[in-house]
Design an enzyme around this catalytic site. Structure first.
Site, PDB file in Angstrom:
ATOM      1  N   LYS A 182       0.832  -1.215   0.000  1.00  0.00           N
ATOM      2  CA  LYS A 182       0.000   0.000   0.000  1.00  0.00           C
ATOM      3  C   LYS A 182       0.854   1.247   0.000  1.00  0.00           C
ATOM      4  O   LYS A 182       0.495   2.251  -0.605  1.00  0.00           O
ATOM      5  CB  LYS A 182      -0.930   0.010   1.211  1.00  0.00           C
ATOM      6  N   LYS A 188      -3.543 -11.359  -6.711  1.00  0.00           N
ATOM      7  CA  LYS A 188      -4.903 -11.534  -6.169  1.00  0.00           C
ATOM      8  C   LYS A 188      -5.874 -10.512  -6.778  1.00  0.00           C
ATOM      9  O   LYS A 188      -5.448  -9.415  -7.152  1.00  0.00           O
ATOM     10  CB  LYS A 188      -4.890 -11.452  -4.635  1.00  0.00           C
ATOM     11  N   LYS A 214      -9.947  -4.749  -5.263  1.00  0.00           N
ATOM     12  CA  LYS A 214     -10.807  -3.615  -5.604  1.00  0.00           C
ATOM     13  C   LYS A 214     -10.029  -2.445  -6.166  1.00  0.00           C
ATOM     14  O   LYS A 214     -10.541  -1.663  -6.945  1.00  0.00           O
ATOM     15  CB  LYS A 214     -11.440  -3.095  -4.293  1.00  0.00           C
TER      16      LYS A 214
HETATM   17  P1  TYM Z   1     -10.552  -6.328   2.977  1.00  0.00           P
HETATM   18  O1  TYM Z   1     -11.600  -5.288   3.080  1.00  0.00           O
HETATM   19  O2  TYM Z   1      -9.377  -6.057   2.095  1.00  0.00           O
HETATM   20  O3  TYM Z   1     -11.191  -7.696   2.502  1.00  0.00           O
HETATM   21  C1  TYM Z   1     -12.305  -8.281   3.165  1.00  0.00           C
HETATM   22  C2  TYM Z   1     -12.157  -9.791   3.161  1.00  0.00           C
HETATM   23  O4  TYM Z   1     -12.041 -10.280   1.809  1.00  0.00           O
HETATM   24  C3  TYM Z   1     -10.899 -11.132   1.688  1.00  0.00           C
HETATM   25  N1  TYM Z   1     -10.342 -10.995   0.329  1.00  0.00           N
HETATM   26  C4  TYM Z   1     -10.170 -12.015  -0.520  1.00  0.00           C
HETATM   27  N2  TYM Z   1     -10.416 -13.326  -0.402  1.00  0.00           N
HETATM   28  C5  TYM Z   1     -10.154 -14.118  -1.476  1.00  0.00           C
HETATM   29  N3  TYM Z   1      -9.632 -13.656  -2.640  1.00  0.00           N
HETATM   30  C6  TYM Z   1      -9.360 -12.340  -2.798  1.00  0.00           C
HETATM   31  N4  TYM Z   1      -8.860 -11.891  -3.938  1.00  0.00           N
HETATM   32  C7  TYM Z   1      -9.633 -11.449  -1.710  1.00  0.00           C
HETATM   33  N5  TYM Z   1      -9.512 -10.119  -1.533  1.00  0.00           N
HETATM   34  C8  TYM Z   1      -9.951  -9.852  -0.284  1.00  0.00           C
HETATM   35  C9  TYM Z   1      -9.923 -10.607   2.750  1.00  0.00           C
HETATM   36  O5  TYM Z   1      -8.956 -11.575   3.087  1.00  0.00           O
HETATM   37  C10 TYM Z   1     -10.869 -10.272   3.877  1.00  0.00           C
HETATM   38  O6  TYM Z   1     -11.154 -11.424   4.637  1.00  0.00           O
HETATM   39  N6  TYM Z   1      -7.819  -5.756   7.108  1.00  0.00           N
HETATM   40  C11 TYM Z   1      -9.033  -6.347   6.595  1.00  0.00           C
HETATM   41  C12 TYM Z   1     -10.285  -5.884   7.317  1.00  0.00           C
HETATM   42  C13 TYM Z   1     -10.251  -6.053   8.794  1.00  0.00           C
HETATM   43  C14 TYM Z   1     -10.402  -7.261   9.497  1.00  0.00           C
HETATM   44  C15 TYM Z   1     -10.348  -6.924  10.867  1.00  0.00           C
HETATM   45  C16 TYM Z   1     -10.567  -8.570   9.096  1.00  0.00           C
HETATM   46  C17 TYM Z   1     -10.109  -5.044   9.707  1.00  0.00           C
HETATM   47  N7  TYM Z   1     -10.155  -5.586  10.965  1.00  0.00           N
HETATM   48  C18 TYM Z   1     -10.442  -7.875  11.867  1.00  0.00           C
HETATM   49  C19 TYM Z   1     -10.685  -9.540  10.089  1.00  0.00           C
HETATM   50  C20 TYM Z   1     -10.605  -9.198  11.445  1.00  0.00           C
HETATM   51  C21 TYM Z   1      -9.161  -5.949   5.135  1.00  0.00           C
HETATM   52  O7  TYM Z   1      -8.631  -4.973   4.692  1.00  0.00           O
HETATM   53  O8  TYM Z   1     -10.031  -6.729   4.438  1.00  0.00           O
END
Ligand code: TYM
Length: 330
Positions: free
Chosen positions: A113, A195, A198
Protein backbone atom coordinates in the site's frame (compact mmCIF):
# COMPACT_ATOMS: atom_id res chain seq x y z
CA UNK A 1 -23.63 -19.20 26.14
CA UNK A 2 -20.53 -21.25 25.48
CA UNK A 3 -20.45 -20.83 21.73
CA UNK A 4 -17.06 -19.72 20.41
CA UNK A 5 -16.67 -16.14 19.17
CA UNK A 6 -15.99 -15.13 15.59
CA UNK A 7 -14.94 -11.68 14.43
CA UNK A 8 -14.28 -10.41 10.94
CA UNK A 9 -14.64 -7.29 8.84
CA UNK A 10 -14.13 -5.64 5.49
CA UNK A 11 -13.21 -2.13 4.36
CA UNK A 12 -15.95 0.09 2.91
CA UNK A 13 -13.96 1.29 -0.07
CA UNK A 14 -16.37 1.07 -3.01
CA UNK A 15 -18.37 -2.08 -3.62
CA UNK A 16 -16.72 -5.41 -2.74
CA UNK A 17 -15.36 -7.67 -5.46
CA UNK A 18 -15.95 -11.38 -6.05
CA UNK A 19 -12.82 -12.34 -4.03
CA UNK A 20 -14.25 -10.61 -0.94
CA UNK A 21 -17.41 -12.64 -1.34
CA UNK A 22 -15.89 -16.05 -2.08
CA UNK A 23 -12.96 -15.61 0.33
CA UNK A 24 -14.91 -14.08 3.21
CA UNK A 25 -18.65 -13.15 3.17
CA UNK A 26 -19.85 -16.47 1.79
CA UNK A 27 -18.16 -18.35 4.63
CA UNK A 28 -19.42 -15.93 7.27
CA UNK A 29 -23.05 -16.81 6.70
CA UNK A 30 -22.25 -20.52 7.14
CA UNK A 31 -20.94 -19.90 10.64
CA UNK A 32 -23.87 -18.02 12.15
CA UNK A 33 -25.59 -21.01 13.80
CA UNK A 34 -22.54 -22.55 15.39
CA UNK A 35 -20.77 -19.42 16.68
CA UNK A 36 -21.44 -16.02 18.21
CA UNK A 37 -20.37 -13.76 15.38
CA UNK A 38 -19.45 -10.09 15.03
CA UNK A 39 -18.99 -8.59 11.56
CA UNK A 40 -17.84 -5.05 11.30
CA UNK A 41 -17.64 -2.45 8.54
CA UNK A 42 -14.11 -1.22 9.23
CA UNK A 43 -14.46 2.46 8.37
CA UNK A 44 -11.56 3.45 10.66
CA UNK A 45 -9.27 1.29 8.55
CA UNK A 46 -10.61 2.83 5.33
CA UNK A 47 -9.30 6.33 6.09
CA UNK A 48 -5.68 5.11 6.03
CA UNK A 49 -6.12 5.92 2.33
CA UNK A 50 -7.65 9.32 1.50
CA UNK A 51 -11.44 9.03 1.01
CA UNK A 52 -14.14 11.37 -0.29
CA UNK A 53 -16.33 11.73 2.84
CA UNK A 54 -19.70 11.39 1.06
CA UNK A 55 -18.46 8.32 -0.82
CA UNK A 56 -17.15 6.68 2.35
CA UNK A 57 -20.46 7.23 4.13
CA UNK A 58 -22.35 5.70 1.20
CA UNK A 59 -19.95 2.78 0.83
CA UNK A 60 -20.19 2.05 4.56
CA UNK A 61 -24.00 1.84 4.51
CA UNK A 62 -23.86 -0.22 1.32
CA UNK A 63 -21.39 -2.67 2.81
CA UNK A 64 -23.56 -3.20 5.88
CA UNK A 65 -26.55 -3.83 3.60
CA UNK A 66 -24.42 -6.20 1.54
CA UNK A 67 -23.42 -8.21 4.61
CA UNK A 68 -27.11 -8.85 5.15
CA UNK A 69 -27.75 -9.44 1.43
CA UNK A 70 -24.97 -12.06 1.47
CA UNK A 71 -26.92 -14.01 4.07
CA UNK A 72 -25.93 -12.63 7.48
CA UNK A 73 -29.00 -12.52 9.68
CA UNK A 74 -28.68 -9.25 11.69
CA UNK A 75 -30.63 -10.79 14.56
CA UNK A 76 -28.15 -13.66 14.88
CA UNK A 77 -24.95 -11.76 14.06
CA UNK A 78 -23.67 -8.47 15.41
CA UNK A 79 -23.24 -6.39 12.23
CA UNK A 80 -22.17 -2.80 12.84
CA UNK A 81 -19.87 0.11 12.01
CA UNK A 82 -16.44 0.11 13.63
CA UNK A 83 -16.59 3.87 14.26
CA UNK A 84 -19.83 3.45 16.25
CA UNK A 85 -17.96 1.86 19.12
CA UNK A 86 -14.94 3.82 20.35
CA UNK A 87 -13.51 0.76 22.12
CA UNK A 88 -11.76 -0.24 18.87
CA UNK A 89 -9.70 2.95 18.79
CA UNK A 90 -9.02 2.92 22.53
CA UNK A 91 -7.69 -0.62 22.54
CA UNK A 92 -5.68 0.08 19.39
CA UNK A 93 -3.84 2.88 21.20
CA UNK A 94 -2.97 0.61 24.10
CA UNK A 95 -1.83 -2.19 21.79
CA UNK A 96 0.33 0.28 19.82
CA UNK A 97 2.45 0.43 22.94
CA UNK A 98 2.94 -3.35 22.79
CA UNK A 99 3.79 -3.64 19.09
CA UNK A 100 7.25 -3.09 17.64
CA UNK A 101 8.09 -0.90 14.65
CA UNK A 102 10.09 -3.80 13.20
CA UNK A 103 7.03 -6.08 13.25
CA UNK A 104 4.89 -3.49 11.45
CA UNK A 105 7.59 -2.75 8.90
CA UNK A 106 7.55 -6.39 7.82
CA UNK A 107 3.85 -6.40 6.90
CA UNK A 108 3.54 -7.05 3.16
CA UNK A 109 0.26 -5.13 2.93
CA UNK A 110 1.98 -2.04 4.34
CA UNK A 111 4.77 -2.39 1.80
CA UNK A 112 2.29 -2.82 -1.08
CA UNK A 113 0.00 0.00 0.00
CA UNK A 114 2.82 2.43 0.67
CA UNK A 115 4.27 1.69 -2.77
CA UNK A 116 0.86 2.54 -4.28
CA UNK A 117 0.32 5.67 -2.12
CA UNK A 118 3.74 7.28 -2.06
CA UNK A 119 2.29 10.73 -1.43
CA UNK A 120 0.43 9.62 1.70
CA UNK A 121 2.36 7.06 3.73
CA UNK A 122 0.69 8.08 6.98
CA UNK A 123 1.22 6.49 10.38
CA UNK A 124 -2.31 5.04 10.29
CA UNK A 125 -1.28 2.95 7.30
CA UNK A 126 1.70 1.73 9.32
CA UNK A 127 -0.26 0.89 12.48
CA UNK A 128 -3.24 -0.50 10.54
CA UNK A 129 -2.56 -4.08 11.76
CA UNK A 130 -2.64 -2.90 15.39
CA UNK A 131 -6.17 -1.59 14.92
CA UNK A 132 -7.05 -4.90 13.33
CA UNK A 133 -5.55 -6.72 16.35
CA UNK A 134 -7.67 -4.49 18.60
CA UNK A 135 -10.83 -5.34 16.62
CA UNK A 136 -10.19 -9.01 17.17
CA UNK A 137 -8.88 -9.04 20.75
CA UNK A 138 -11.60 -6.70 22.04
CA UNK A 139 -14.21 -9.43 21.96
CA UNK A 140 -12.34 -12.53 23.15
CA UNK A 141 -12.44 -13.79 19.54
CA UNK A 142 -11.51 -17.43 18.95
CA UNK A 143 -11.72 -17.57 15.15
CA UNK A 144 -11.21 -15.01 12.40
CA UNK A 145 -12.59 -16.02 8.98
CA UNK A 146 -10.58 -14.18 6.34
CA UNK A 147 -8.93 -14.65 2.95
CA UNK A 148 -5.32 -15.68 2.59
CA UNK A 149 -4.04 -12.08 2.31
CA UNK A 150 -4.92 -11.41 5.97
CA UNK A 151 -2.91 -14.31 7.40
CA UNK A 152 0.12 -12.18 8.27
CA UNK A 153 -2.04 -9.63 10.12
CA UNK A 154 -3.62 -12.44 12.08
CA UNK A 155 -0.20 -13.73 13.10
CA UNK A 156 0.64 -10.27 14.39
CA UNK A 157 -2.60 -10.12 16.41
CA UNK A 158 -1.66 -13.45 17.99
CA UNK A 159 1.88 -12.27 18.81
CA UNK A 160 0.59 -9.09 20.44
CA UNK A 161 -1.99 -11.04 22.47
CA UNK A 162 0.64 -13.50 23.69
CA UNK A 163 3.06 -10.67 24.55
CA UNK A 164 0.40 -8.82 26.55
CA UNK A 165 -0.70 -12.01 28.33
CA UNK A 166 2.91 -12.82 29.24
CA UNK A 167 3.16 -9.50 31.06
CA UNK A 168 -0.31 -9.20 32.63
CA UNK A 169 -1.77 -12.72 32.82
CA UNK A 170 -4.48 -14.27 30.66
CA UNK A 171 -6.34 -11.20 29.46
CA UNK A 172 -6.73 -11.94 25.74
CA UNK A 173 -7.95 -15.03 23.95
CA UNK A 174 -5.32 -15.91 21.34
CA UNK A 175 -7.26 -16.00 18.04
CA UNK A 176 -6.87 -18.46 15.18
CA UNK A 177 -7.21 -17.66 11.49
CA UNK A 178 -10.05 -19.50 9.74
CA UNK A 179 -9.06 -19.68 6.09
CA UNK A 180 -10.98 -21.90 3.67
CA UNK A 181 -9.00 -24.43 1.59
CA UNK A 182 -10.56 -23.17 -1.63
CA UNK A 183 -11.61 -19.63 -2.56
CA UNK A 184 -9.30 -17.93 -0.02
CA UNK A 185 -7.26 -16.32 -2.77
CA UNK A 186 -9.25 -15.45 -5.89
CA UNK A 187 -6.90 -14.10 -8.52
CA UNK A 188 -7.15 -11.16 -10.93
CA UNK A 189 -8.82 -11.94 -14.27
CA UNK A 190 -6.24 -9.97 -16.24
CA UNK A 191 -3.12 -10.82 -14.15
CA UNK A 192 -3.91 -14.23 -12.67
CA UNK A 193 -0.61 -14.33 -10.79
CA UNK A 194 -1.93 -11.48 -8.55
CA UNK A 195 -4.90 -11.53 -6.17
CA UNK A 196 -8.16 -9.93 -7.28
CA UNK A 197 -8.34 -6.51 -5.68
CA UNK A 198 -10.81 -3.62 -5.60
CA UNK A 199 -8.03 -1.09 -6.10
CA UNK A 200 -6.89 -2.61 -9.42
CA UNK A 201 -8.14 -2.09 -12.98
CA UNK A 202 -11.89 -2.67 -13.46
CA UNK A 203 -11.49 -5.52 -15.97
CA UNK A 204 -9.35 -7.47 -13.51
CA UNK A 205 -12.19 -7.86 -11.01
CA UNK A 206 -15.87 -8.70 -10.76
CA UNK A 207 -17.56 -5.97 -8.76
CA UNK A 208 -20.53 -7.41 -6.81
CA UNK A 209 -22.76 -4.79 -8.44
CA UNK A 210 -21.71 -5.53 -12.06
CA UNK A 211 -24.53 -6.30 -14.50
CA UNK A 212 -24.79 -9.82 -16.03
CA UNK A 213 -23.50 -8.46 -19.37
CA UNK A 214 -20.44 -6.94 -17.74
CA UNK A 215 -19.72 -10.14 -15.80
CA UNK A 216 -19.93 -12.26 -18.96
CA UNK A 217 -17.72 -9.82 -20.86
CA UNK A 218 -15.06 -9.75 -18.12
CA UNK A 219 -14.91 -13.56 -17.96
CA UNK A 220 -14.74 -13.81 -21.76
CA UNK A 221 -11.69 -11.55 -21.70
CA UNK A 222 -10.05 -13.33 -18.75
CA UNK A 223 -6.39 -14.11 -19.37
CA UNK A 224 -5.69 -17.85 -19.74
CA UNK A 225 -2.74 -19.44 -21.59
CA UNK A 226 -1.77 -20.67 -25.04
CA UNK A 227 -2.53 -24.29 -24.18
CA UNK A 228 -5.98 -25.89 -24.74
CA UNK A 229 -6.29 -28.34 -21.86
CA UNK A 230 -8.47 -27.48 -18.83
CA UNK A 231 -6.33 -28.60 -15.92
CA UNK A 232 -5.78 -27.33 -12.36
CA UNK A 233 -2.17 -26.22 -11.98
CA UNK A 234 -1.71 -22.97 -10.09
CA UNK A 235 1.93 -22.57 -11.11
CA UNK A 236 1.73 -23.32 -14.81
CA UNK A 237 -1.93 -22.46 -15.52
CA UNK A 238 -2.91 -19.70 -13.04
CA UNK A 239 -5.73 -18.29 -15.20
CA UNK A 240 -7.47 -21.63 -15.81
CA UNK A 241 -6.95 -22.71 -12.17
CA UNK A 242 -8.54 -19.47 -10.99
CA UNK A 243 -11.59 -19.96 -13.24
CA UNK A 244 -11.99 -23.52 -11.94
CA UNK A 245 -11.81 -22.30 -8.36
CA UNK A 246 -14.35 -19.54 -9.02
CA UNK A 247 -16.69 -22.08 -10.65
CA UNK A 248 -16.39 -24.59 -7.78
CA UNK A 249 -17.00 -21.95 -5.12
CA UNK A 250 -19.84 -20.24 -6.98
CA UNK A 251 -21.63 -23.58 -7.46
CA UNK A 252 -20.83 -24.87 -3.96
CA UNK A 253 -19.11 -27.99 -5.33
CA UNK A 254 -15.63 -29.42 -4.75
CA UNK A 255 -12.72 -28.46 -6.94
CA UNK A 256 -12.46 -32.09 -8.11
CA UNK A 257 -16.10 -32.03 -9.26
CA UNK A 258 -15.47 -28.77 -11.12
CA UNK A 259 -12.40 -30.25 -12.83
CA UNK A 260 -14.39 -33.37 -13.80
CA UNK A 261 -17.25 -31.20 -15.11
CA UNK A 262 -14.93 -29.46 -17.60
CA UNK A 263 -13.13 -32.58 -18.74
CA UNK A 264 -12.89 -32.49 -22.56
CA UNK A 265 -14.46 -28.99 -22.82
CA UNK A 266 -12.68 -25.97 -24.30
CA UNK A 267 -11.62 -22.62 -22.81
CA UNK A 268 -14.57 -20.79 -24.39
CA UNK A 269 -17.05 -23.15 -22.72
CA UNK A 270 -15.22 -22.79 -19.39
CA UNK A 271 -15.39 -18.99 -19.50
CA UNK A 272 -19.09 -18.96 -20.43
CA UNK A 273 -20.09 -21.46 -17.75
CA UNK A 274 -18.05 -19.70 -15.06
CA UNK A 275 -19.70 -16.39 -15.99
CA UNK A 276 -23.17 -17.96 -15.89
CA UNK A 277 -22.52 -19.64 -12.53
CA UNK A 278 -21.33 -16.36 -11.01
CA UNK A 279 -24.31 -14.41 -12.39
CA UNK A 280 -26.94 -16.95 -11.35
CA UNK A 281 -25.58 -18.19 -8.03
CA UNK A 282 -23.80 -15.12 -6.70
CA UNK A 283 -24.71 -11.82 -8.34
CA UNK A 284 -28.45 -12.13 -8.95
CA UNK A 285 -29.45 -13.30 -5.45
CA UNK A 286 -27.17 -10.75 -3.78
CA UNK A 287 -28.21 -7.83 -5.99
CA UNK A 288 -31.93 -8.53 -5.55
CA UNK A 289 -31.65 -8.76 -1.81
CA UNK A 290 -29.31 -5.73 -1.63
CA UNK A 291 -31.84 -3.56 -3.51
CA UNK A 292 -34.55 -4.41 -0.95
CA UNK A 293 -32.39 -3.92 2.12
CA UNK A 294 -30.69 -0.71 1.08
CA UNK A 295 -34.02 0.88 0.14
CA UNK A 296 -35.08 0.68 3.79
CA UNK A 297 -33.00 3.35 5.54
CA UNK A 298 -34.78 3.14 8.89
CA UNK A 299 -34.32 -0.61 9.03
CA UNK A 300 -30.57 -0.30 8.41
CA UNK A 301 -30.19 2.57 10.90
CA UNK A 302 -31.97 0.51 13.55
CA UNK A 303 -29.72 -2.52 13.00
CA UNK A 304 -26.59 -0.42 13.05
CA UNK A 305 -27.50 1.25 16.32
CA UNK A 306 -28.72 -1.84 18.12
CA UNK A 307 -25.74 -3.92 17.06
CA UNK A 308 -23.13 -1.30 17.96
CA UNK A 309 -24.63 -1.31 21.45
CA UNK A 310 -24.38 -5.09 21.59
CA UNK A 311 -20.74 -4.96 20.46
CA UNK A 312 -19.95 -2.29 23.07
CA UNK A 313 -21.55 -4.39 25.80
CA UNK A 314 -19.19 -7.29 25.04
CA UNK A 315 -16.13 -5.15 24.31
CA UNK A 316 -16.35 -3.00 27.45
CA UNK A 317 -15.77 -5.96 29.74
CA UNK A 318 -12.43 -6.78 28.12
CA UNK A 319 -11.45 -3.14 27.63
CA UNK A 320 -12.02 -2.41 31.31
CA UNK A 321 -9.87 -5.36 32.28
CA UNK A 322 -7.08 -4.18 29.96
CA UNK A 323 -7.22 -0.63 31.36
CA UNK A 324 -6.98 -1.94 34.89
CA UNK A 325 -4.06 -4.21 34.02
CA UNK A 326 -1.98 -1.45 32.44
CA UNK A 327 -2.53 0.79 35.46
CA UNK A 328 -5.27 3.26 34.49
CA UNK A 329 -7.60 4.52 37.21
CA UNK A 330 -10.90 2.81 36.37
P1 TYM B 1 -10.55 -6.33 2.98
O1 TYM B 1 -11.60 -5.29 3.08
O2 TYM B 1 -9.38 -6.06 2.09
O3 TYM B 1 -11.19 -7.70 2.50
C1 TYM B 1 -12.31 -8.28 3.16
C2 TYM B 1 -12.16 -9.79 3.16
O4 TYM B 1 -12.04 -10.28 1.81
C3 TYM B 1 -10.90 -11.13 1.69
N1 TYM B 1 -10.34 -10.99 0.33
C4 TYM B 1 -10.17 -12.01 -0.52
N2 TYM B 1 -10.42 -13.33 -0.40
C5 TYM B 1 -10.15 -14.12 -1.48
N3 TYM B 1 -9.63 -13.66 -2.64
C6 TYM B 1 -9.36 -12.34 -2.80
N4 TYM B 1 -8.86 -11.89 -3.94
C7 TYM B 1 -9.63 -11.45 -1.71
N5 TYM B 1 -9.51 -10.12 -1.53
C8 TYM B 1 -9.95 -9.85 -0.28
C9 TYM B 1 -9.92 -10.61 2.75
O5 TYM B 1 -8.96 -11.57 3.09
C10 TYM B 1 -10.87 -10.27 3.88
O6 TYM B 1 -11.15 -11.42 4.64
N6 TYM B 1 -7.82 -5.76 7.11
C11 TYM B 1 -9.03 -6.35 6.59
C12 TYM B 1 -10.28 -5.88 7.32
C13 TYM B 1 -10.25 -6.05 8.79
C14 TYM B 1 -10.40 -7.26 9.50
C15 TYM B 1 -10.35 -6.92 10.87
C16 TYM B 1 -10.57 -8.57 9.10
C17 TYM B 1 -10.11 -5.04 9.71
N7 TYM B 1 -10.16 -5.59 10.96
C18 TYM B 1 -10.44 -7.88 11.87
C19 TYM B 1 -10.69 -9.54 10.09
C20 TYM B 1 -10.61 -9.20 11.45
C21 TYM B 1 -9.16 -5.95 5.14
O7 TYM B 1 -8.63 -4.97 4.69
O8 TYM B 1 -10.03 -6.73 4.44
Amino acid sequence: MDKKIIFSGAQPTGYPQLGNYLGAFKNWSNLQEEYNCLYCVVDLHAITVRQVPADLRKASRNLLALYIACGLDPEKNIVYMQSHYSGHAELAWILNCFTYMGELGRMTQFKDKSAKNEANINSGLFTYPVLMAADILLFGTHLVPVGEDQRQHLELARDVAIRFNNIYGDVFTVPEAYIAKSGAKIMSLTHPEQKMSKSDDDNSQINLMDSPEVVMRKFKRAVTDSDTEIRYDKEKKPGISNLLEIYANSCGISLDSAIAHFDGKNYGQLKTEVGEAVVENVMQPIQTSFADISANKDYLDGIMKKNAEKAAYIGEKILKKVKKKVGFVV
